[in-house]
Design a protein around this motif. Structure first.
Motif, PDB file in Angstrom:
ATOM      1  N   GLY A   1      35.966   9.611 -26.684  1.00  0.00           N
ATOM      2  CA  GLY A   1      35.100   8.780 -27.508  1.00  0.00           C
ATOM      3  C   GLY A   1      34.363   7.679 -26.791  1.00  0.00           C
ATOM      4  N   ALA A   2      34.389   7.655 -25.454  1.00  0.00           N
ATOM      5  CA  ALA A   2      33.678   6.619 -24.718  1.00  0.00           C
ATOM      6  C   ALA A   2      32.176   6.770 -24.903  1.00  0.00           C
ATOM      7  CB  ALA A   2      34.033   6.684 -23.234  1.00  0.00           C
ATOM      8  N   GLY A   3      31.480   5.646 -24.898  1.00  0.00           N
ATOM      9  CA  GLY A   3      30.033   5.661 -25.030  1.00  0.00           C
ATOM     10  C   GLY A   3      29.361   6.040 -23.727  1.00  0.00           C
ATOM     11  N   ASN A   4      28.342   5.319 -23.375  1.00  0.00           N
ATOM     12  CA  ASN A   4      27.554   5.614 -22.181  1.00  0.00           C
ATOM     13  C   ASN A   4      28.371   5.304 -20.923  1.00  0.00           C
ATOM     14  OD1 ASN A   4      25.572   5.982 -20.230  1.00  0.00           O
ATOM     15  ND2 ASN A   4      24.585   4.016 -20.641  1.00  0.00           N
ATOM     16  N   VAL A   5      28.874   6.348 -20.272  1.00  0.00           N
ATOM     17  CA  VAL A   5      29.637   6.160 -19.043  1.00  0.00           C
ATOM     18  C   VAL A   5      28.654   6.191 -17.877  1.00  0.00           C
ATOM     19  CG1 VAL A   5      31.534   6.966 -17.601  1.00  0.00           C
ATOM     20  CG2 VAL A   5      31.636   7.279 -20.090  1.00  0.00           C
TER      21      VAL A   5
ATOM     22  N   GLN B   1      43.180   6.637 -27.788  1.00  0.00           N
ATOM     23  CA  GLN B   1      43.585   5.383 -28.421  1.00  0.00           C
ATOM     24  C   GLN B   1      43.107   4.180 -27.612  1.00  0.00           C
ATOM     25  OE1 GLN B   1      47.826   4.680 -28.465  1.00  0.00           O
ATOM     26  NE2 GLN B   1      47.704   3.355 -30.247  1.00  0.00           N
ATOM     27  N   LEU B   2      43.250   4.261 -26.300  1.00  0.00           N
ATOM     28  CA  LEU B   2      42.853   3.153 -25.428  1.00  0.00           C
ATOM     29  C   LEU B   2      41.347   2.930 -25.472  1.00  0.00           C
ATOM     30  CD1 LEU B   2      43.457   1.080 -23.213  1.00  0.00           C
ATOM     31  CD2 LEU B   2      43.385   2.954 -21.545  1.00  0.00           C
TER      32      LEU B   2
ATOM     33  N   SER C   1      35.890  -0.705 -29.595  1.00  0.00           N
ATOM     34  CA  SER C   1      35.759  -1.259 -30.948  1.00  0.00           C
ATOM     35  C   SER C   1      35.650  -2.781 -30.917  1.00  0.00           C
ATOM     36  CB  SER C   1      36.954  -0.842 -31.815  1.00  0.00           C
ATOM     37  OG  SER C   1      38.155  -1.434 -31.351  1.00  0.00           O
ATOM     38  N   ARG C   2      36.032  -3.381 -29.787  1.00  0.00           N
ATOM     39  CA  ARG C   2      35.965  -4.839 -29.672  1.00  0.00           C
ATOM     40  C   ARG C   2      34.782  -5.302 -28.833  1.00  0.00           C
ATOM     41  NH1 ARG C   2      42.100  -7.092 -29.172  1.00  0.00           N
ATOM     42  NH2 ARG C   2      40.912  -9.042 -29.170  1.00  0.00           N
TER      43      ARG C   2
END
Length: 327
Positions: free
Chosen positions: A136-140, A76-77, A83-84
């Motif tokens: 769901g994080a993108g490029n870490v 959720q976090l 998303s922002r």
């Protein structure tokens, strides 16, 4: 243009006696979302202010807690932040080893990553990366150690996992938690053991003493002066550090509820206005915005400096703030 990194260590500490049953819900509400009787002043509020001024931040999200609570809260976090248009990057507090069952490192506990071997650090970094990616994080591609408690084995472990950037170096913690001792103080990004180290910006506030650029540690005048001076010197980056709970006071005094910290809230809002109205000199960015061009020679040869007047103002401001922390 000076690249300004507004970094927010985003984490919750298990203080509620029923945190396992609630999956850390109450502690996340307090430490991450900044819940107070007067409203919320955590990550959502911080993003509201940032978005209102067209600024970007990097949220270093502590990821090991999900091994003890499940992925739902982390997912959720991550979704709310990305998303922002802000970045999620990796943050690890190895203290969570004491509460993860079964432990990824049986019979091992640590306050700082530097207390662990390189191979043990690889295990925790891998676990943190896995949790963020499953959430769901993108490029870490960037990392900060909890308590700034990294050492050079941490950088080697990050390079092993393909994490390109680290920002654990904090000159004010070299005598305690931070183990990244270099021959001279790092002022600007440098390549170390296959990782680009982005030091947290600091300045000299009186002879022989340094202050790192953190919202709750510096006055607005000090931060603005440091930004102006870094730009005049042609620096490449300026790294500010904050926390998801930075805008709260009295968060460690249960059963009393936390309260908004008006002093730090005003500093944050003023900082955002300052950066927004000086876009010709300062641009906020994330680590995903960087490329791999050579860094070139470091042009920074001495620390930024504040003035006695600004330091004295901060002392007065902090004294008033401390007076009201428990009220």
């Amino acid at each position: 243009m000076l690249n300004v990194f507004i970094t927010v260590d985003t984490e919750a500490w298990p203080r509620h006696p029923e945190w396992r049953r609630s999956r850390l819900r109450e502690d996340i509400e307090r430490d991450v979302y900044g819940a107070t009787p007067a409203g919320r002043f955590g990550v959502a509020y911080q993003m509201d202010v940032l978005d209102a001024h067209g600024l970007k931040a990097v949220f270093f999200v502590e990821a090991l807690f999900a091994c003890a609570t499940g992925l739902a809260s982390l997912r959720q976090l991550v979704s709310q932040i990305e998303s922002r248009g802000h970045e999620v990057q990796l943050h690890i507090h190895p203290e969570w080893l004491a509460w993860i069952e079964p432990s990824p490192l049986p019979r091992r506990t640590a306050q700082n990553l530097k207390e662990l071997s390189q191979e043990e650090q690889k295990v925790l970094i891998s676990l943190g990366l896995q949790n963020l990616r499953e959430a769901g994080a993108g490029n870490v591609c960037a990392f900060r150690a909890g308590n700034y408690g990294a050492n050079f084995d941490t950088l080697r472990a990050l390079a092993h996992h393909g994490v390109r950037y680290d920002t654990s170096y904090n000159v004010c913690y070299l005598d305690s938690d931070c183990g990244l001792h270099t021959p001279r103080a790092l002022l600007q990004p440098e390549e170390i053991h296959g990782v680009r180290e982005f030091p947290i910006t600091f300045f000299q506030d009186w002879p022989g003493h340094f202050r790192h650029a953190q919202l709750c540690a510096c006055s607005s005048q000090e931060l603005e002066h440091a930004l102006d001076e870094a730009w005049r010197r042609g620096w490449r980056s300026f790294v500010l550090v904050s926390h998801s709970f930075e805008l709260l006071k009295r968060r460690k005094q249960p059963p009393l509820p936390p309260l908004p910290d008006g002093t730090v809230i005003r500093r944050f809002e003023r900082l955002c206005r300052f950066l927004s109205t000086n876009r010709d000199r300062f641009g906020t960015c994330g680590f995903r915005d960087l490329d791999n061009t050579p860094l070139g020679p470091c042009l920074a040869d001495e620390p930024l400096r504040s003035t006695v007047r600004r330091t004295a103002w901060r002392f007065g401001e902090q004294a008033v703030r401390r007076l009201w922390v428990g009220r």
